[in-house]
Design a protein around this motif. Structure first.
Motif, PDB file in Angstrom:
ATOM      1  N   UNK A 152      11.050   8.103  -0.865  1.00 22.44           N
ATOM      2  CA  UNK A 152       9.895   8.981  -0.934  1.00 22.44           C
ATOM      3  C   UNK A 152      10.396  10.411  -1.060  1.00 22.44           C
ATOM      4  N   UNK A 153       9.762  11.167  -1.942  1.00 20.41           N
ATOM      5  CA  UNK A 153      10.070  12.582  -2.120  1.00 20.41           C
ATOM      6  C   UNK A 153       8.819  13.405  -1.860  1.00 20.41           C
ATOM      7  N   UNK A 154       9.011  14.562  -1.242  1.00 19.78           N
ATOM      8  CA  UNK A 154       7.908  15.492  -1.007  1.00 19.78           C
ATOM      9  C   UNK A 154       8.300  16.817  -1.636  1.00 19.78           C
ATOM     10  N   UNK A 155       7.463  17.288  -2.549  1.00 18.24           N
ATOM     11  CA  UNK A 155       7.723  18.546  -3.251  1.00 18.24           C
ATOM     12  C   UNK A 155       6.445  19.370  -3.266  1.00 18.24           C
ATOM     13  N   UNK A 156       6.172  20.025  -2.149  1.00 15.55           N
ATOM     14  CA  UNK A 156       4.961  20.832  -2.020  1.00 15.55           C
ATOM     15  C   UNK A 156       5.392  22.277  -1.770  1.00 15.55           C
ATOM     16  N   UNK A 157       4.948  23.209  -2.613  1.00 12.56           N
ATOM     17  CA  UNK A 157       5.329  24.615  -2.426  1.00 12.56           C
ATOM     18  C   UNK A 157       4.872  25.143  -1.071  1.00 12.56           C
ATOM     19  N   UNK A 158       5.676  25.991  -0.486  1.00 17.50           N
ATOM     20  CA  UNK A 158       5.364  26.562   0.823  1.00 17.50           C
ATOM     21  C   UNK A 158       4.035  27.312   0.818  1.00 17.50           C
ATOM     22  N   UNK A 175      -6.262  23.827   3.757  1.00 21.58           N
ATOM     23  CA  UNK A 175      -6.990  22.894   4.616  1.00 21.58           C
ATOM     24  C   UNK A 175      -7.095  21.533   3.945  1.00 21.58           C
ATOM     25  N   UNK A 176      -6.843  20.500   4.730  1.00 19.35           N
ATOM     26  CA  UNK A 176      -6.994  19.130   4.238  1.00 19.35           C
ATOM     27  C   UNK A 176      -7.472  18.280   5.414  1.00 19.35           C
ATOM     28  N   UNK A 177      -8.535  17.511   5.216  1.00 19.61           N
ATOM     29  CA  UNK A 177      -9.034  16.688   6.322  1.00 19.61           C
ATOM     30  C   UNK A 177      -7.970  15.713   6.833  1.00 19.61           C
ATOM     31  N   UNK A 178      -8.025  15.461   8.120  1.00 22.77           N
ATOM     32  CA  UNK A 178      -7.103  14.513   8.743  1.00 22.77           C
ATOM     33  C   UNK A 178      -7.161  13.170   8.031  1.00 22.77           C
ATOM     34  N   UNK A 179      -6.052  12.488   8.023  1.00 28.64           N
ATOM     35  CA  UNK A 179      -5.900  11.133   7.490  1.00 28.64           C
ATOM     36  C   UNK A 179      -5.920  11.054   5.961  1.00 28.64           C
ATOM     37  N   UNK A 180      -6.052  12.178   5.267  1.00 27.33           N
ATOM     38  CA  UNK A 180      -6.101  12.124   3.808  1.00 27.33           C
ATOM     39  C   UNK A 180      -4.768  11.679   3.233  1.00 27.33           C
ATOM     40  N   UNK A 181      -3.716  12.433   3.521  1.00 28.22           N
ATOM     41  CA  UNK A 181      -2.411  12.086   2.949  1.00 28.22           C
ATOM     42  C   UNK A 181      -1.870  10.775   3.491  1.00 28.22           C
ATOM     43  N   UNK A 182      -2.027  10.534   4.771  1.00 29.92           N
ATOM     44  CA  UNK A 182      -1.481   9.301   5.348  1.00 29.92           C
ATOM     45  C   UNK A 182      -2.121   8.071   4.708  1.00 29.92           C
ATOM     46  N   UNK A 183      -3.401   8.129   4.426  1.00 27.11           N
ATOM     47  CA  UNK A 183      -4.083   7.005   3.784  1.00 27.11           C
ATOM     48  C   UNK A 183      -3.516   6.751   2.387  1.00 27.11           C
ATOM     49  N   UNK A 184      -3.305   7.820   1.635  1.00 25.73           N
ATOM     50  CA  UNK A 184      -2.800   7.663   0.272  1.00 25.73           C
ATOM     51  C   UNK A 184      -1.351   7.182   0.256  1.00 25.73           C
ATOM     52  N   UNK A 185      -0.521   7.730   1.135  1.00 24.18           N
ATOM     53  CA  UNK A 185       0.876   7.291   1.201  1.00 24.18           C
ATOM     54  C   UNK A 185       0.946   5.841   1.693  1.00 24.18           C
ATOM     55  N   UNK A 226       7.785   6.799  -4.174  1.00 23.44           N
ATOM     56  CA  UNK A 226       6.560   7.530  -3.849  1.00 23.44           C
ATOM     57  C   UNK A 226       6.876   9.023  -3.872  1.00 23.44           C
ATOM     58  N   UNK A 227       6.008   9.782  -4.521  1.00 21.51           N
ATOM     59  CA  UNK A 227       6.194  11.232  -4.609  1.00 21.51           C
ATOM     60  C   UNK A 227       4.905  11.911  -4.160  1.00 21.51           C
ATOM     61  N   UNK A 228       5.034  12.867  -3.238  1.00 21.01           N
ATOM     62  CA  UNK A 228       3.920  13.728  -2.853  1.00 21.01           C
ATOM     63  C   UNK A 228       4.277  15.102  -3.386  1.00 21.01           C
ATOM     64  N   UNK A 229       3.431  15.639  -4.257  1.00 18.21           N
ATOM     65  CA  UNK A 229       3.764  16.923  -4.880  1.00 18.21           C
ATOM     66  C   UNK A 229       2.551  17.834  -4.932  1.00 18.21           C
TER      67      UNK A 229
END
Length: 129
Positions: free
Chosen positions: A1-7, A13-23, A39-42
């Motif tokens: 898994x790679x995470x590439x999100x700019x600082x 703001x992102x509602x709780x459980x959004x990213x965890x559900x998708x990953x 898996x890539x989160x970008x």
């Protein structure tokens, strides 16, 4: 898994459980292929008024008819809401209830190649709303 999100997106703001559900979906459904699932989160900076986050995988994708069932808005309460395979729909509903339209999930599906889910969020902090 790679995470590439700019600082610069860290205070978005992102509602709780959004990213965890998708990953979690990418892990669970992506591993049905015998090959490696990447898996890539970008984060993408393509719009002035929005932040775009993507969760993509190299799994088998999802059948178009199943994707349509998960994302259709019937306008009526779903008696099975929260049960079995409705995580995507729940995330979509939570994003729209929190931020309104046109925010939410968008899907790019390539059967046998993977699924990319794009989350469109407003720039800013939930505390400002």
């Amino acid at each position: 898994m790679d995470i590439a999100v700019p600082e610069s997106y860290f205070k978005t703001a992102i509602p709780k459980l959004t990213l965890i559900t998708l990953v979690e979906n990418s892990i669970f459904y992506g591993l049905t292929k015998k090959e490696v699932n990447h898996i890539i989160v970008s984060g993408k900076n393509t719009e002035i008024d929005s932040v775009l986050l993507e969760v993509s995988d190299t799994g088998p994708g999802i059948a178009p008819e199943k994707l349509a069932l998960l994302t259709e808005d019937t306008g009526t309460p779903n008696p099975y809401k929260g049960l079995n395979k409705l995580g995507l729909r729940n995330v979509q509903e939570r994003l729209i209830m929190t931020f309104g339209y046109p925010y939410g999930l968008h899907f790019h599906n390539e059967p046998d190649e993977g699924l990319t889910v794009t989350i469109r969020l407003p720039i800013g902090d939930l505390r400002e709303k």
